[in-house]
Design an enzyme around this catalytic site. Structure first.
Site, PDB file in Angstrom:
ATOM      1  N   GLY A 146       0.815  -1.210   0.000  1.00 25.37           N
ATOM      2  CA  GLY A 146       0.000   0.000   0.000  1.00 25.37           C
ATOM      3  C   GLY A 146       0.847   1.257   0.000  1.00 25.37           C
TER       4      GLY A 146
ATOM      5  N   ASP B  89       7.026  -9.406   7.152  1.00 30.59           N
ATOM      6  CA  ASP B  89       7.820  -8.497   6.307  1.00 30.59           C
ATOM      7  C   ASP B  89       8.810  -7.718   7.172  1.00 30.59           C
ATOM      8  OD1 ASP B  89       8.731  -7.311   4.015  1.00 30.59           O
ATOM      9  OD2 ASP B  89       7.124  -5.820   3.902  1.00 30.59           O
TER      10      ASP B  89
END
Length: 712
Positions: free
Chosen positions: A430, A544
């Site tokens: 995003g 992540d």
């Protein structure tokens, strides 16, 4: 014969120019002197139309406080070379001034006529108005004439007038000026100069004086005077009052003025064209000679010599409005329109009907669109697990933890409708924007990129429930989310000091961070991940872990962020099977890429790469590096440890700060994190404890280990 040069009020034979400062001054204000307006192109001192190359400035008006003799005036008087200005009429191109009176009086002492006082006028730039003025002679048996040159030196034009008192002085009446009433008037011809003379004075006159002149009529007078301003009085014949009436023997006179020098409207020079208003009209001089005047068109009023000077006249407000009764007047540029009331009512009625119909249709469409938008928002809210999140929030009321469901409008206001200038960064999960909430809190708003089936969207809502409960000093705080949009948005606290990747790889010219700070950052990041793996319920796998996702506040305190790839670990085997591998190259767990099974040990592997970045100040993946085996930092590190070349890989800065044993201990921990098999890697709790132990041990001098305090 005495001649008086009339003041040069208008440049008629020269090309005008409008100087910048002077024009600006003229346009800013209307100058005045003694109650007389001095409009542009005239001006006092500055703000007038200048004459290039001339010492005289015919548009320059002097505001005088003293007479020619030096005596103070009762009030300031506009003067040009000794002549008083009464009024300047810009639209008609007229100037009203005070002119001299020629007189010839009887000397009672000598019993004969005295010397006459004669007036003449000659000017190359100014013209006496033949429309407004008349040659006027006052007295009994008084004959005077004016002559003007009309071409050559001997080409003269004469006009005369004979004033008589045929029925005696007592028969004279005020207001009448006729040949038999002590006063006469004659029209004049346009010309550039003239002289006034009395019969009996020059060579063409009858010698011996004027018959009948004496105590009953002491003087005779001749003047060029404004026909509208002069009104005959019998006392002008019987006394010397006329000499005193105007003050200094003066009477009103009207002058014509032009601009343009030798130019005409047909051959105008646009660089010096004086008609500055866009809609102004140009007219060639009518009173002889070249030049032109500027005027506003019909329906407009103002000063055509100024940019935008012609203003529309509102005929509907004027006293002489011409619309018939029972009608409505509408002003138009340069005119007006009249509407019959009956027709107007029909038009208004039709317009109201059309407006109401259009308004009704617009309202119906707006209501329908609003309902459709509300239904879409409810659908998105349900798809993203909003109802589950709402129920969980209700069940946890009173626990001291706040979580807000923001509306799309609130987040648009916070980011100025998601302006590109508010973007903090873009990634695979995003785009992150910086925003400010209405309560003043600075936030980071992440517009996620979530796709998948209904189950995945529902899992996102469940995930928000868990993340809303995360409360750790080294994890960025999640303030809330927005679920009424197609893709959800997360609202985090804003961390102002950048991230670890920027600190160790860019630095902005600052020296590399010391080993103590690097170790502090590693320990705090490990504690945050250990909390997610072991103390959150259910456990959370970050998915992540990398240096850009380790934020640093103003005190370099770690704030782990970006849970876009995070998943909730099942309680049975603490792993999560995915259909799409997410993460960042250089940090991805090889076992995760092979099996598509994301576990907490996947985070351990990624953290091991972060440890290598802290030890070496090298990037996790350097595609431009050579040889090929050195492009992956993890692979390069493992090869260096295997070949005993670790010293050449470690950052030289920290070699001077701590002993080799400490560096080797951290390197061993990193190697354990990078084991190919996840089962052989330590847990994040073990990693955090080992880093805390290393932090407490400081190697000094000749390698003696001492225990230091447990402060941060």
């Amino acid at each position: 014969m005495k001649k008086m040069l009339l003041p040069l009020l208008i440049a008629a034979l020269v090309s005008p120019r409008l100087p910048g400062p002077a024009a600006a001054a003229a346009e800013r204000q209307l100058q005045q002197c003694g109650g007389v307006d001095i409009p542009f192109p005239f001006g006092i001192g500055h703000g007038y139309l200048e004459t290039p190359g001339s010492k005289e400035q015919p548009f320059n008006v002097t505001c005088s406080h003293r007479t020619d003799s030096g005596a103070p005036r009762p009030k300031p008087t506009p003067i040009v070379d000794g002549m008083e200005v009464l009024h300047i009429d810009v639209p008609r191109g007229k100037v009203h001034v005070m002119s001299m009176v020629s007189s010839w009086c009887y000397n009672a002492t000598s019993g004969s006529m005295g010397d006459p006082s004669l007036w003449s006028y000659e000017s190359a730039t100014f013209r006496v108005s033949d429309d407004d003025n008349r040659l006027t002679v006052v007295g009994c048996n008084a004959f005077a004439y004016m002559w003007t040159r009309d071409g050559g030196a001997d080409d003269k034009y004469l006009v005369g007038c004979n004033a008589t008192c045929s029925r005696g002085v007592r028969s004279l009446a005020d207001g009448s000026c006729s040949d038999s009433g002590g006063c006469c008037q004659a029209p004049i011809r346009p010309g550039l100069s003239f002289n006034v003379s009395f019969v009996g004075y020059d060579d063409s006159s009858t010698a011996g004086g004027i018959p009948g002149l004496g105590p009953a009529s002491p003087c005779i007078y001749a003047m060029v005077v404004d026909k509208e301003a002069f009104e005959f009085r019998t006392k002008y014949v019987t006394t010397d009052e006329l000499l005193k009436a105007g003050g200094s023997w003066e009477v009103p006179m009207v002058l014509d003025w032009v601009v343009g020098g030798n130019q005409t409207c047909e051959a105008e020079n646009r660089t010096t064209y004086a008609c500055r208003s866009d809609i102004s009209k140009c007219s060639n001089a009518k009173n002889g000679g070249p030049g032109y005047t500027c005027s506003c068109p019909k329906g407009y009023d103002g000063n055509p010599y100024l940019p935008g000077g012609c203003k529309d006249i509102d005929e509907c407000k004027a006293a002489n409005r011409t619309c018939p009764a029972h009608s409505i007047c509408r002003n138009t540029p340069g005119g007006r329109e009249c509407y019959e009331l009956k027709l107007l009512l029909e038009i208004v009625g039709s317009c109201i009907f059309v407006v109401l119909l259009g308004t009704g249709m617009s309202c119906a469409y707006a209501i329908r669109k609003k309902k459709r938008l509300a239904a879409m928002k409810r659908q998105h809210f349900k798809q993203h697990g909003g109802f589950l999140l709402f129920e969980e929030m209700k069940s946890r009321q009173g626990q001291g933890r706040s979580f807000t469901l923001f509306t799309e409008e609130e987040l648009e206001d916070a980011t100025n409708k998601f302006d590109e200038r508010c973007v903090l960064g873009k990634g695979g999960n995003g785009t992150v924007y910086r925003g400010t909430l209405k309560d003043g809190r600075a936030v980071a708003i992440k517009r996620c990129r979530v796709a998948g089936d209904e189950r995945q969207r529902w899992e996102f809502g469940k995930e928000m429930v868990i993340l809303s409960q995360v409360n750790h000093r080294n994890i960025v705080k999640l303030y809330g989310c927005c679920l009424e949009v197609e893709v959800p948005m997360l609202v985090y606290q804003f961390i102002p000091n950048g991230n670890l990747h920027e600190l160790i790889h860019h630095g902005g010219g600052a020296p590399p961070p010391p080993f103590s700070l690097r170790l502090k950052i590693a320990r705090e990041a490990a504690e945050a991940l250990a909390y997610l793996h072991s103390m959150a319920s259910p456990p959370i796998i970050h998915g992540d872990v990398k240096s850009p996702n380790i934020l640093l506040d103003e005190n370099y305190t770690v704030k782990v962020s970006d849970f876009g790839a995070s998943v909730l670990a099942p309680a049975d085997d603490n792993s999560h099977l995915v259909t799409l591998v997410q993460g960042t190259r250089g940090y991805l767990d090889p076992e995760y890429m092979q099996t598509c099974r994301l576990t907490d040990k996947s985070d351990v592997y990624s953290f091991g790469v972060v440890l290598l970045e802290l030890l070496t100040r090298r990037k996790a993946l350097a595609m431009a590096a050579a040889p090929e085996e050195e492009r992956s930092l993890a692979a390069h590190f493992l090869a260096s440890v295997r070949d005993g070349r670790l010293g050449g890989l470690v950052d030289a800065r920290i070699k001077d700060e701590v002993g080799g044993e400490v560096i080797e201990t951290v390197a061993v921990l990193a190697k354990r994190c990078l084991e190919m098999s996840g089962e052989r890697r330590p847990s994040m709790i073990e990693v955090a404890e080992e880093l805390d132990r290393i932090r407490k041990v400081c190697v000094i001098g000749d390698g003696i280990a001492i225990l230091v305090g447990d402060g941060n």
